[in-house]
Design a protein around this motif. Structure first.
Motif, PDB file in Angstrom:
ATOM      1  N   GLN A  29       0.829  -1.204   0.000  1.00  0.00           N
ATOM      2  CA  GLN A  29       0.000   0.000   0.000  1.00  0.00           C
ATOM      3  C   GLN A  29       0.864   1.255   0.000  1.00  0.00           C
ATOM      4  O   GLN A  29       0.549   2.237  -0.674  1.00  0.00           O
ATOM      5  N   SER A  32       2.191   1.919  -3.372  1.00  0.00           N
ATOM      6  CA  SER A  32       1.133   2.370  -4.273  1.00  0.00           C
ATOM      7  C   SER A  32       0.734   3.818  -4.009  1.00  0.00           C
ATOM      8  O   SER A  32       0.094   4.447  -4.862  1.00  0.00           O
ATOM      9  N   CYS A  33       1.093   4.351  -2.847  1.00  0.00           N
ATOM     10  CA  CYS A  33       0.698   5.709  -2.448  1.00  0.00           C
ATOM     11  C   CYS A  33       1.810   6.729  -2.646  1.00  0.00           C
ATOM     12  O   CYS A  33       1.764   7.813  -2.040  1.00  0.00           O
ATOM     13  N   SER A 128      -4.039  11.591  -8.191  1.00  0.00           N
ATOM     14  CA  SER A 128      -3.304  10.748  -7.253  1.00  0.00           C
ATOM     15  C   SER A 128      -4.160   9.580  -6.767  1.00  0.00           C
ATOM     16  O   SER A 128      -3.642   8.511  -6.450  1.00  0.00           O
ATOM     17  N   TYR A 132      -3.053   5.725  -7.243  1.00  0.00           N
ATOM     18  CA  TYR A 132      -3.094   4.691  -6.206  1.00  0.00           C
ATOM     19  C   TYR A 132      -3.852   3.465  -6.689  1.00  0.00           C
ATOM     20  O   TYR A 132      -3.391   2.324  -6.521  1.00  0.00           O
TER      21      TYR A 132
END
Length: 280
Positions: A29, A32-33, A128, A132
């Motif tokens: 995560q 991915s951010c 964004s 993500y």
């Protein structure tokens, strides 16, 4: 240290599998951010330190453009993912122009790259979210089960988006739209991989979780003056919990667009075994 070394180290000290999976999930995560994190860091830094030559909003646009170019050149995003992100940038910018015009929120600072009171960097905050979704989809090998046909999903996404505009002139039908989402996606599940194991959850639950965390991010963003709601003009206040429903609807739009495009491309390209809907 790579993930294999981390797994061996975890095995050697007897860390429970559940905890290891949670760490793996958090790591993926976090990767991915990257784009959202850069935006938040930039908001914080530019609020605390005055940069020379250009207003803050213009520096934020330059940072977002540079970050987008770096992610593409470094291979963190594919060209197809960039196309999806660009679509979200335009969708978000159109929404921003309308909402600022209607007084829903404002961007009070000066900037050369403001159009209709909206700084152009604002579109990257929507982009964004798409970044993500695209990266998490690829890294976690997301697959869909029981996905509704496009003839239902696409009009639903369009209706949700239009309601952000029409509720200023007509009744707000978001709760009717929520009911339609529950009906249309009642059999839909999302599956994802963490390490060597696959997990699944109802797609509606994933919508709610992503929307809730975006609401938390919104509080961080308004604290650093990314934008300003009318009740925050004097001092910062926690964003209303009612905004979660708005973000939930936006997440649904985002997910529907990404999933529909992946489904469309999946039909055009040959599938590898077990890779349905999983690759751009």
């Amino acid at each position: 240290m790579n993930l294999l070394s981390l797994r061996r180290a975890a095995d050697s000290v007897g860390i429970p599998r559940v905890l290891r999976q949670l760490v793996r999930f958090g790591w993926v995560q976090s990767l991915s951010c990257v784009f959202p994190v850069v935006i938040f860091v930039s908001l914080a830094v530019t609020q605390q330190f005055s940069l020379p030559w250009l207003p803050r909003y213009d520096w934020l646009l330059i940072i977002c453009l540079a970050m987008q170019a770096w992610m593409l050149l470094a291979g963190l995003e594919t060209r197809d993912e960039l196309k999806v992100i660009t679509v979200f940038h335009l969708i978000g910018l159109a929404l921003e122009l309308f909402k600022v015009h209607m007084g829903s929120w404002s961007y009070p600072e000066e900037g050369w790259t403001k159009v209709g009171g909206v700084p152009l960097y604002s579109g990257f905050m929507y982009a964004s979210v798409a970044s993500y979704l695209c990266q998490a989809w690829r890294r976690m090998q997301v697959r869909l089960e029981g996905w509704p046909p496009l003839r239902l999903a696409v009009p639903l996404a369009a209706s949700i988006y239009l309601n952000f505009f029409t509720h200023h002139y007509w009744i707000d039908v978001r709760w009717c739209l929520f009911a339609l989402v529950l009906i249309v996606f009642r059999r839909a599940w999302v599956t994802y991989q963490v390490g060597r194991r696959r997990y699944r959850m109802p797609i509606v639950l994933s919508f709610a979780l992503i929307g809730f965390f975006i609401w938390i991010a919104e509080n961080v963003a308004t604290f650093f003056s990314a934008w300003q709601y009318p009740n925050q003009s004097g001092a910062w206040h926690l964003v209303s919990l009612g905004k979660i429903s708005s973000w939930l609807l936006l997440v649904i739009i985002s997910f529907l667009i990404v999933a529909s495009l992946k489904l469309y491309k999946g039909r055009r390209l040959p599938e590898a075994p077990g890779d349905r809907y999983s690759a751009f």
